[in-house]
Design an enzyme around this catalytic site. Sequence first.
Site, PDB file in Angstrom:
ATOM      1  N   THR A  89      17.905  39.594  44.774  1.00 24.42           N
ATOM      2  CA  THR A  89      18.266  38.906  43.536  1.00 24.42           C
ATOM      3  C   THR A  89      17.750  39.576  42.264  1.00 24.42           C
ATOM      4  O   THR A  89      18.465  39.563  41.248  1.00 24.42           O
ATOM      5  CB  THR A  89      17.833  37.425  43.574  1.00 24.42           C
ATOM      6  OG1 THR A  89      16.463  37.345  43.981  1.00 24.42           O
ATOM      7  CG2 THR A  89      18.700  36.635  44.545  1.00 24.42           C
ATOM      8  N   TRP A 110      37.806  51.566  48.949  1.00 27.62           N
ATOM      9  CA  TRP A 110      36.835  51.079  47.957  1.00 27.62           C
ATOM     10  C   TRP A 110      36.898  49.553  47.831  1.00 27.62           C
ATOM     11  O   TRP A 110      35.868  48.886  47.710  1.00 27.62           O
ATOM     12  CB  TRP A 110      37.161  51.751  46.637  1.00 27.62           C
ATOM     13  CG  TRP A 110      36.129  51.707  45.556  1.00 27.62           C
ATOM     14  CD1 TRP A 110      35.449  50.618  45.098  1.00 27.62           C
ATOM     15  CD2 TRP A 110      35.691  52.815  44.755  1.00 27.62           C
ATOM     16  NE1 TRP A 110      34.621  50.972  44.061  1.00 27.62           N
ATOM     17  CE2 TRP A 110      34.748  52.315  43.830  1.00 27.62           C
ATOM     18  CE3 TRP A 110      36.035  54.166  44.717  1.00 27.62           C
ATOM     19  CZ2 TRP A 110      34.131  53.132  42.881  1.00 27.62           C
ATOM     20  CZ3 TRP A 110      35.414  54.976  43.774  1.00 27.62           C
ATOM     21  CH2 TRP A 110      34.464  54.470  42.882  1.00 27.62           C
ATOM     22  N   HIS A 113      34.773  46.658  49.481  1.00 27.01           N
ATOM     23  CA  HIS A 113      33.508  46.172  48.923  1.00 27.01           C
ATOM     24  C   HIS A 113      33.848  45.055  47.935  1.00 27.01           C
ATOM     25  O   HIS A 113      34.167  45.301  46.780  1.00 27.01           O
ATOM     26  CB  HIS A 113      32.757  47.319  48.246  1.00 27.01           C
ATOM     27  CG  HIS A 113      32.410  48.410  49.210  1.00 27.01           C
ATOM     28  ND1 HIS A 113      31.194  48.459  49.868  1.00 27.01           N
ATOM     29  CD2 HIS A 113      33.133  49.469  49.651  1.00 27.01           C
ATOM     30  CE1 HIS A 113      31.178  49.519  50.671  1.00 27.01           C
ATOM     31  NE2 HIS A 113      32.339  50.142  50.554  1.00 27.01           N
ATOM     32  N   TYR A 121      45.147  49.107  37.293  1.00 29.60           N
ATOM     33  CA  TYR A 121      46.370  49.468  36.574  1.00 29.60           C
ATOM     34  C   TYR A 121      47.558  48.826  37.285  1.00 29.60           C
ATOM     35  O   TYR A 121      47.707  48.952  38.499  1.00 29.60           O
ATOM     36  CB  TYR A 121      46.492  50.988  36.578  1.00 29.60           C
ATOM     37  CG  TYR A 121      47.652  51.571  35.801  1.00 29.60           C
ATOM     38  CD1 TYR A 121      47.488  51.988  34.487  1.00 29.60           C
ATOM     39  CD2 TYR A 121      48.901  51.740  36.398  1.00 29.60           C
ATOM     40  CE1 TYR A 121      48.535  52.563  33.773  1.00 29.60           C
ATOM     41  CE2 TYR A 121      49.962  52.300  35.701  1.00 29.60           C
ATOM     42  CZ  TYR A 121      49.769  52.710  34.385  1.00 29.60           C
ATOM     43  OH  TYR A 121      50.813  53.268  33.679  1.00 29.60           O
ATOM     44  N   HIS A 213      22.532  45.413  42.753  1.00 29.66           N
ATOM     45  CA  HIS A 213      22.314  45.245  44.197  1.00 29.66           C
ATOM     46  C   HIS A 213      23.550  45.660  44.994  1.00 29.66           C
ATOM     47  O   HIS A 213      23.463  46.429  45.955  1.00 29.66           O
ATOM     48  CB  HIS A 213      21.963  43.787  44.507  1.00 29.66           C
ATOM     49  CG  HIS A 213      22.058  43.440  45.965  1.00 29.66           C
ATOM     50  ND1 HIS A 213      21.234  43.998  46.908  1.00 29.66           N
ATOM     51  CD2 HIS A 213      22.900  42.604  46.632  1.00 29.66           C
ATOM     52  CE1 HIS A 213      21.562  43.519  48.109  1.00 29.66           C
ATOM     53  NE2 HIS A 213      22.567  42.676  47.971  1.00 29.66           N
ATOM     54  N   ARG A 222      28.881  54.643  51.122  1.00 26.22           N
ATOM     55  CA  ARG A 222      29.887  55.631  50.753  1.00 26.22           C
ATOM     56  C   ARG A 222      29.313  56.997  50.397  1.00 26.22           C
ATOM     57  O   ARG A 222      30.062  57.974  50.322  1.00 26.22           O
ATOM     58  CB  ARG A 222      30.730  55.099  49.595  1.00 26.22           C
ATOM     59  CG  ARG A 222      31.503  53.833  49.943  1.00 26.22           C
ATOM     60  CD  ARG A 222      32.344  53.996  51.208  1.00 26.22           C
ATOM     61  NE  ARG A 222      33.159  52.812  51.474  1.00 26.22           N
ATOM     62  CZ  ARG A 222      34.014  52.712  52.472  1.00 26.22           C
ATOM     63  NH1 ARG A 222      34.161  53.722  53.315  1.00 26.22           N
ATOM     64  NH2 ARG A 222      34.718  51.605  52.651  1.00 26.22           N
TER      65      ARG A 222
END
Length: 306
Positions: A89, A110, A113, A121, A213, A222
């Site tokens: 936190t 991506w 996540h 876009y 975090h 990644r």
Amino acid sequence: MALTSEQRAEIDAQRTAPQLTSRPTVPAMEELLYTPFEVLDHGFVRVVDYMGDDGAVVQAARVSYGRGTRKVSEDAGLIRYLMRHRHSTPFEMCEIKFHVKLPVFVARQWIRHRMASVNEYSARYSILDREFYLPALDQVSAQSSSNRQGRSDALDEDAARQVLHLLHRDATQCYDDYETMLDPEGMGLARELARMNLTLNTYTQWYWKVDLHNLMHFLALRADAHAQYEIRVYAEKMIEILKAWVPATAAAFEEYRLGAFTFSAGMLKVLRRRLAGEDVGQENSGLTKREWIEMNAMLDAPHPHG
């Protein structure tokens, strides 16, 4: 070329119009704010806003009113403690917003996540640019025989060039057909339908806002050597930005996440038996063959940062 002259002019205008603020800022981040860092052949990543710094993490952990008078080393020690014991936190108190240009197939990795705010876009509203990702020759690789979602060695040059030819041919043909279908003097197809014809190496763009975090969780996965190259290069560039933004947090992240491994309870039992002088092999370890290989790979792996 990742940026057009119009985009560069817009960025220059943003950088030459500084805003007064009473909130804490980070000089290194102010230097790179809005600056695009080119990735792949047409992509980029840039910071368009951020909130908080290492001090904000410490402040949240201590629930103090001000920045305090403690030494920088004490703050860094607390951040290392928080990272080591996976307290999340305090790191959620900082946020950052990126503008990213990336191939569609990378965007689809991506977006898994989910702990971020994303605005992409819209190809329903606008027409996508004629830009496609084509890998470098040394990235045109064969399928791994041991990893169903990974690559093996690069193909020989002739085969690699043939692959690049096919990728370019198909992307170009599909984009030509996309324009044909969109032509208001011809078919006049709706943009939301025409876009389905584009290849996955077409470039898209989005704004991606995430707390510190969850950014580190993204980077830990990644930037790993096993991640796909095309997303890993974005993560590696973002780690450089992380170091500029929150240097104490970045150092703890590299120490306890990027440079660390997690051993299972069974693996720890094997390590304790080895430390006690027992000769332990896979047969009497209690581990499966895959677990045994993974454990030894972790023990033999070089530190990723020297």
